[in-house]
Design a protein around this motif. Structure first.
Motif, PDB file in Angstrom:
ATOM      1  N   UNK A 134       0.815  -1.207   0.000  1.00  0.00           N
ATOM      2  CA  UNK A 134       0.000   0.000   0.000  1.00  0.00           C
ATOM      3  C   UNK A 134       0.854   1.266   0.000  1.00  0.00           C
ATOM      4  N   UNK A 135       0.333   2.325  -0.582  1.00  0.00           N
ATOM      5  CA  UNK A 135       0.972   3.629  -0.496  1.00  0.00           C
ATOM      6  C   UNK A 135       2.294   3.740  -1.212  1.00  0.00           C
ATOM      7  N   UNK A 136       2.460   3.007  -2.307  1.00  0.00           N
ATOM      8  CA  UNK A 136       3.692   3.114  -3.073  1.00  0.00           C
ATOM      9  C   UNK A 136       4.829   2.283  -2.537  1.00  0.00           C
ATOM     10  N   UNK A 137       4.565   1.478  -1.515  1.00  0.00           N
ATOM     11  CA  UNK A 137       5.602   0.611  -0.967  1.00  0.00           C
ATOM     12  C   UNK A 137       5.736  -0.645  -1.820  1.00  0.00           C
ATOM     13  N   UNK A 138       6.783  -1.424  -1.539  1.00  0.00           N
ATOM     14  CA  UNK A 138       6.994  -2.663  -2.284  1.00  0.00           C
ATOM     15  C   UNK A 138       6.543  -3.847  -1.448  1.00  0.00           C
ATOM     16  N   UNK A 139       6.049  -4.886  -2.115  1.00  0.00           N
ATOM     17  CA  UNK A 139       5.590  -6.070  -1.420  1.00  0.00           C
ATOM     18  C   UNK A 139       6.731  -6.900  -0.878  1.00  0.00           C
ATOM     19  N   UNK A 140       6.360  -7.990  -0.209  1.00  0.00           N
ATOM     20  CA  UNK A 140       7.352  -8.799   0.506  1.00  0.00           C
ATOM     21  C   UNK A 140       7.892  -9.968  -0.298  1.00  0.00           C
ATOM     22  N   UNK A 141       7.477 -10.111  -1.579  1.00  0.00           N
ATOM     23  CA  UNK A 141       7.998 -11.202  -2.410  1.00  0.00           C
ATOM     24  C   UNK A 141       9.318 -10.783  -3.036  1.00  0.00           C
ATOM     25  N   UNK A 142      10.241 -10.377  -2.187  1.00  0.00           N
ATOM     26  CA  UNK A 142      11.554  -9.912  -2.618  1.00  0.00           C
ATOM     27  C   UNK A 142      12.500  -9.997  -1.430  1.00  0.00           C
ATOM     28  N   UNK A 143      13.801  -9.971  -1.719  1.00  0.00           N
ATOM     29  CA  UNK A 143      14.756 -10.067  -0.620  1.00  0.00           C
ATOM     30  C   UNK A 143      14.720  -8.841   0.287  1.00  0.00           C
ATOM     31  N   UNK A 144      14.300  -7.701  -0.257  1.00  0.00           N
ATOM     32  CA  UNK A 144      14.161  -6.485   0.546  1.00  0.00           C
ATOM     33  C   UNK A 144      12.838  -5.815   0.209  1.00  0.00           C
ATOM     34  N   UNK A 145      12.204  -5.228   1.218  1.00  0.00           N
ATOM     35  CA  UNK A 145      10.951  -4.507   1.018  1.00  0.00           C
ATOM     36  C   UNK A 145      11.061  -3.135   1.655  1.00  0.00           C
ATOM     37  N   UNK A 146      10.484  -2.137   0.991  1.00  0.00           N
ATOM     38  CA  UNK A 146      10.382  -0.784   1.528  1.00  0.00           C
ATOM     39  C   UNK A 146       8.943  -0.541   1.950  1.00  0.00           C
ATOM     40  N   UNK A 147       8.761   0.041   3.126  1.00  0.00           N
ATOM     41  CA  UNK A 147       7.411   0.382   3.555  1.00  0.00           C
ATOM     42  C   UNK A 147       7.479   1.408   4.673  1.00  0.00           C
ATOM     43  N   UNK A 148       6.348   2.030   4.962  1.00  0.00           N
ATOM     44  CA  UNK A 148       6.306   3.014   6.036  1.00  0.00           C
ATOM     45  C   UNK A 148       6.677   2.354   7.351  1.00  0.00           C
ATOM     46  N   UNK A 149       7.362   3.101   8.196  1.00  0.00           N
ATOM     47  CA  UNK A 149       7.859   2.544   9.453  1.00  0.00           C
ATOM     48  C   UNK A 149       6.739   1.964  10.309  1.00  0.00           C
ATOM     49  N   UNK A 150       5.545   2.575  10.246  1.00  0.00           N
ATOM     50  CA  UNK A 150       4.438   2.079  11.052  1.00  0.00           C
ATOM     51  C   UNK A 150       3.888   0.748  10.605  1.00  0.00           C
ATOM     52  N   UNK A 151       4.251   0.311   9.397  1.00  0.00           N
ATOM     53  CA  UNK A 151       3.794  -0.985   8.891  1.00  0.00           C
ATOM     54  C   UNK A 151       4.762  -2.112   9.235  1.00  0.00           C
ATOM     55  N   UNK A 152       5.812  -1.789   9.964  1.00  0.00           N
ATOM     56  CA  UNK A 152       6.774  -2.783  10.443  1.00  0.00           C
ATOM     57  C   UNK A 152       6.689  -2.810  11.965  1.00  0.00           C
ATOM     58  N   UNK A 153       6.176  -3.904  12.510  1.00  0.00           N
ATOM     59  CA  UNK A 153       5.865  -4.006  13.934  1.00  0.00           C
ATOM     60  C   UNK A 153       6.868  -4.950  14.600  1.00  0.00           C
ATOM     61  N   UNK A 154       7.380  -4.532  15.740  1.00  0.00           N
ATOM     62  CA  UNK A 154       8.401  -5.326  16.433  1.00  0.00           C
ATOM     63  C   UNK A 154       7.922  -6.754  16.692  1.00  0.00           C
ATOM     64  N   UNK A 155       8.800  -7.716  16.423  1.00  0.00           N
ATOM     65  CA  UNK A 155       8.524  -9.140  16.633  1.00  0.00           C
ATOM     66  C   UNK A 155       9.464  -9.637  17.728  1.00  0.00           C
ATOM     67  N   UNK A 156       8.922 -10.127  18.835  1.00  0.00           N
ATOM     68  CA  UNK A 156       9.783 -10.566  19.932  1.00  0.00           C
ATOM     69  C   UNK A 156      10.775 -11.638  19.501  1.00  0.00           C
ATOM     70  N   UNK A 157      11.927 -11.643  20.139  1.00  0.00           N
ATOM     71  CA  UNK A 157      12.983 -12.607  19.801  1.00  0.00           C
ATOM     72  C   UNK A 157      12.496 -14.045  19.907  1.00  0.00           C
ATOM     73  N   UNK A 158      11.583 -14.309  20.841  1.00  0.00           N
ATOM     74  CA  UNK A 158      11.115 -15.676  21.066  1.00  0.00           C
ATOM     75  C   UNK A 158      10.117 -16.141  20.014  1.00  0.00           C
TER      76      UNK A 158
END
Length: 339
Positions: A92-116
């Motif tokens: 969404x919003x001009x970002x790139x999807x995740x079917x690639x080795x790297x993805x660009x997206x707004x910082x708010x669309x990346x949510x912290x994932x606990x180490x466990x």
């Protein structure tokens, strides 16, 4: 970087594996090295043109995924570099999807994932979990946010509890304290729904499912998360309590919907139709925060033993991953992108 693209809508054959330059994050963006990409029905429907037939520029598909932030743009905390994250609405919003080795997206669309918590869980959240959250927070007499105890005393019916959204509905509703009933079509799906945590599992192809639900919930069901409204409407209205809500996110089978106006007036039925593309930023933000809390509590595990089998493909076989989802694969289809 390696990336999957398509330049025009069509069948899965339009997907191509290509090399592209490493993108640089702009203001407010993060760049994520993707470990696992999640595939949803909306991904193949968009690719096929089923939802919006058109000629498209080059697209890297997939809304969901998980990985590690490796670069940030202006205005983003540099301390986020190296953070493990799960991603939602990545295209969404001009970002790139995740079917690639790297993805660009707004910082708010990346949510912290606990180490466990593994990347498989992270890549399985996104569309299913946020859709489930929305379905569980639109009742007239229910909460707008989820957390332990938020649905205490409520009865939730998850139609199609063996599907990815149904699975998330079961897990989030249980985490929030609801009694959870689910309907399924056979013994294997019953096993998966029970493994997900449903308190009661009903085969809608056997006996009188409405009577079975009413026996479990004499006062009726508060919230129905519906995947096949046309096929299930009669059952839904037979078990819905007065002022209850039917939150529908799909109409599997495509059966037309015909409403008895008087019946629904008497029930004061609330119908909530929902799709994440237009649900609004506030709902997405609230959903992401609550889902993140559930993940931290260990409430959203995946895998066969937790009711959501994982079906895996390498990046170069993304077309096969799309075909699997389009063909109705049971469980969550994942694409392994990077080690």
């Amino acid at each position: 970087m390696k990336a999957i693209i398509y330049r025009g809508t069509g069948d899965a054959g339009v997907l191509q594996l290509v090399e592209r330059d490493l993108p640089e994050p702009g203001p407010g963006q993060v760049r994520v090295r993707v470990a696992v990409s999640g595939v949803n029905p909306t991904d193949w429907k968009t690719r096929s043109g089923a939802t919006n037939p058109q000629s498209v520029p080059e697209v890297i598909p997939h809304l969901d995924g998980a990985g590690v932030i490796d670069a940030v743009g202006d205005g983003v905390d540099r301390g986020r570099v190296g953070e493990r994250v799960w991603l939602f609405m990545a295209t969404q919003g001009g970002s790139t999807g995740t079917a690639a080795e790297y993805a660009l997206l707004d910082a708010g669309q990346a949510v912290a994932l606990p180490e466990k918590v593994g990347f498989d869980v992270g890549a399985s959240l996104g569309v299913p979990a946020l859709t489930a959250h929305r379905a569980l927070t639109v009742a007239e007499d229910g909460p707008r946010r989820l957390g332990p105890g938020a649905l205490e005393g409520k009865v939730v019916l998850a139609a199609g509890g063996a599907g990815a959204v149904g699975h998330a509905v079961i897990q989030l509703a249980r985490w929030a304290g609801a009694t959870v009933i689910t309907t399924i079509s056979g013994p294997e799906k019953a096993r998966l729904a029970a493994a997900a945590g449903a308190h009661h599992v009903i085969n809608y192809r056997e006996g009188d499912p409405a009577a079975q639900v009413r026996e479990l919930a004499p006062d009726g069901v508060d919230i129905i998360a519906e995947v096949a409204l046309g096929a299930n409407l009669a059952l839904d209205l037979a078990v819905l309590r007065t002022r209850g809500v039917i939150a529908t996110y799909a109409n599997d089978g495509g059966k037309p919907v015909s409403l008895d106006v008087r019946q629904n007036m008497t029930l004061n039925t609330r119908f909530q139709f929902l799709v994440l593309y237009t649900v609004g930023d506030d709902a997405l933000r609230a959903g992401a925060e609550d889902v993140a809390a559930a993940v931290a509590d260990g409430a959203l595990p995946v895998g066969e033993e937790h009711g959501l089998p994982l079906v895996r493909f390498p990046l170069e076989r993304t077309a096969d991953a799309h075909r699997a989802v389009e063909g109705g694969a049971v469980g969550k289809v994942l694409v392994d992108v990077s080690p």
